[in-house]
Design a protein around this motif. Sequence first.
Motif, PDB file in Angstrom:
ATOM      1  N   TYR A  10       0.825  -1.197   0.000  1.00  0.00           N
ATOM      2  CA  TYR A  10       0.000   0.000   0.000  1.00  0.00           C
ATOM      3  C   TYR A  10       0.868   1.259   0.000  1.00  0.00           C
ATOM      4  O   TYR A  10       1.830   1.363  -0.737  1.00  0.00           O
ATOM      5  N   ASN A  11       0.478   2.256   0.802  1.00  0.00           N
ATOM      6  CA  ASN A  11       1.267   3.468   0.885  1.00  0.00           C
ATOM      7  C   ASN A  11       2.721   3.125   1.218  1.00  0.00           C
ATOM      8  O   ASN A  11       2.958   2.209   1.995  1.00  0.00           O
ATOM      9  N   PRO A  12       3.661   3.858   0.582  1.00  0.00           N
ATOM     10  CA  PRO A  12       3.492   5.114  -0.139  1.00  0.00           C
ATOM     11  C   PRO A  12       3.227   4.990  -1.633  1.00  0.00           C
ATOM     12  O   PRO A  12       3.168   5.990  -2.333  1.00  0.00           O
ATOM     13  N   SER A  13       3.086   3.773  -2.163  1.00  0.00           N
ATOM     14  CA  SER A  13       2.784   3.647  -3.584  1.00  0.00           C
ATOM     15  C   SER A  13       1.439   4.289  -3.900  1.00  0.00           C
ATOM     16  O   SER A  13       0.475   4.122  -3.143  1.00  0.00           O
ATOM     17  N   GLN A  14       1.358   4.989  -5.022  1.00  0.00           N
ATOM     18  CA  GLN A  14       0.148   5.697  -5.405  1.00  0.00           C
ATOM     19  C   GLN A  14      -0.720   4.813  -6.297  1.00  0.00           C
ATOM     20  O   GLN A  14      -0.254   4.219  -7.275  1.00  0.00           O
ATOM     21  N   LEU A  15      -1.989   4.765  -5.975  1.00  0.00           N
ATOM     22  CA  LEU A  15      -2.911   3.852  -6.644  1.00  0.00           C
ATOM     23  C   LEU A  15      -2.962   4.060  -8.158  1.00  0.00           C
ATOM     24  O   LEU A  15      -2.927   3.099  -8.925  1.00  0.00           O
ATOM     25  N   PHE A  16      -3.060   5.297  -8.600  1.00  0.00           N
ATOM     26  CA  PHE A  16      -3.202   5.534 -10.033  1.00  0.00           C
ATOM     27  C   PHE A  16      -2.006   4.978 -10.795  1.00  0.00           C
ATOM     28  O   PHE A  16      -2.136   4.425 -11.897  1.00  0.00           O
ATOM     29  N   ALA A  17      -0.793   5.128 -10.206  1.00  0.00           N
ATOM     30  CA  ALA A  17       0.424   4.664 -10.872  1.00  0.00           C
ATOM     31  C   ALA A  17       0.501   3.140 -10.859  1.00  0.00           C
ATOM     32  O   ALA A  17       0.921   2.517 -11.856  1.00  0.00           O
TER      33      ALA A  17
ATOM     34  N   GLU B  40      -8.400   4.008 -10.285  1.00  0.00           N
ATOM     35  CA  GLU B  40      -7.667   3.769 -11.532  1.00  0.00           C
ATOM     36  C   GLU B  40      -7.106   5.070 -12.114  1.00  0.00           C
ATOM     37  O   GLU B  40      -7.557   6.161 -11.809  1.00  0.00           O
ATOM     38  N   HIS B  41      -6.150   4.894 -13.029  1.00  0.00           N
ATOM     39  CA  HIS B  41      -5.538   6.036 -13.708  1.00  0.00           C
ATOM     40  C   HIS B  41      -6.465   6.578 -14.807  1.00  0.00           C
ATOM     41  O   HIS B  41      -7.364   5.864 -15.268  1.00  0.00           O
ATOM     42  N   PRO B  42      -6.245   7.820 -15.255  1.00  0.00           N
ATOM     43  CA  PRO B  42      -7.130   8.443 -16.245  1.00  0.00           C
ATOM     44  C   PRO B  42      -6.603   8.394 -17.677  1.00  0.00           C
ATOM     45  O   PRO B  42      -7.093   9.123 -18.533  1.00  0.00           O
ATOM     46  N   PHE B  43      -5.629   7.522 -17.969  1.00  0.00           N
ATOM     47  CA  PHE B  43      -4.933   7.601 -19.250  1.00  0.00           C
ATOM     48  C   PHE B  43      -5.434   6.614 -20.307  1.00  0.00           C
ATOM     49  O   PHE B  43      -4.823   6.474 -21.361  1.00  0.00           O
TER      50      PHE B  43
END
Length: 545
Positions: free
Chosen positions: A67-74, A535-538
Amino acid sequence: MFATKRKNLLLGMSLAMAFSAALAGCSAQKPESTANTPTENSAAVNKEETVTMAWPRDIGPMNPHLYNPSQLFAQSMIFESLVSYKDGKIEPQLAESWTLSPDGKEYTFKLRSNVKFSDGTAFTAATVKKNFDAVMNNMKLHTWLGVISVLEKTEAVDDATFKLTLKEAYYPTLYDLAVVRPVRFLAESGFPDDGDTSKGVKNPIGTGPWVLSEYKKDEYAVFTPNPNYWGEKPKVDKVQVKVIPDAETRVLSFEKGDLDLIFGEGVISFDAFKQLEQTGKYETKLSEPVGTRNLVLNTMNEKLADLRVRQALHEGFNKQAMVEGVTLGMEEKADNILPKNLPYSNIDVKPVEYNVEHAKALLEEAGWKLPSGKTVREKDGKALELELLYDKADLTQKAMAETLQAEWSAIGVKLNITGVELTVYIQRRKANEFDMNFYSNFGAPYDPHSFMTGVVQKGFGLSDPLQALPMKAEIDRKIKEGMTTTDEKLRTELFTSVLTTLQEQSSILPISYIKKIAVYQKDVSTVNFPSNRDEHPFYGIDTKQ
């Protein structure tokens, strides 16, 4: 067994900061770059289609199982799941299909045959099992996810078939498998030698559409397309994420043209969004509701145990005016505890109307009288005085608390508002040491089952303050039955009953629907909001050439 859902988030989402190793190309690890950022590179590089976004903190180690510090979107850019969540439904992702045994305990997944990791190795059932084993070997880290607590065994039947066996039926299994972490898949070459990913990973190698190709801690990360991606290929050459902790600096960077996209929740102020929108120079979008901002009233407080008092508080503030004033209309007034676009949550409720006179009458009926010459109601020598706890770093909560304080004074209620650090906020929620506080649900794909679990399980800020409700035991029974039944119609009826009862009891007061924002330059097209909140927006993002 009834599992505790999303323990760390029920106690308040703690946003992350980080440290990590980065991946060069698809497989080789590379030390932190000391080169210029991509915007300072040569003219040849500038011809590449690049989308640059700001983020408040470093992307983190990119470990799919932590989990943290990893960012969910990434994490969601690199790693994928067996199934995905879209528009309220579960859809195939790395598994092209699945079957469920009649007793609801066995899930058999047929894996896609054309999937490779970004390092070129094959995605197989053996790799799926290795990832599940890594998660289960550190089970204590993951018991917030219900499926982990009821998982009995996993099996790689053959290269393309993977089976999960549960101890008991658990309907949210597929929803739990769709979340960004911890059950996403790392390539064999990314595992540490001893297989224990709780200590870290060698390289963040996934099957997702993007790979981490350049990285400088606390400054930027660059993602490029995965050349082996099985699905729709990215349309741009690079996504650059710049770390800009300050919201005002993000806005200035965007206005200077150093950023193409601002995306997320709370990443800039409501004022800043409106100002950018009003210039007409940029594209702006708001998502559908991703969550509800609620106020939880603690029925274990003798004053709030009376339904009439809770109803009076609900009717005693102008919700529409507050939402428009605080969020500048960017959030909508909420009538439902959970957004209606979530599974099992599309229930019709009678909106609670702002009615000061009726609120006063309810308090009178409950025995709370306003003595001559005083401004606060009293009963049995006690004043109708309550405390509202809020996270002092959350300016929206603070503004809403101040509004409630002013409005409830008009019906004879003294509201003391207390802003505390997030750690204190969490501790007091856990200990049930509050009269009322703010609560936001987690959104898709976690709800409604995460919310339902919170209503049942003590110690996490939802169940304990509801204990004085006369029908609490019946609410818990219906939730438990709904979580295990394989009868879809029965589950819908049970969850509808629970949500309706909670609304009628005014123990959880919906205030507004939270939305994501996107502000982007005119030469950026196809910015979409994913159904999965994390999720990411890409997906499909492009630039106009």
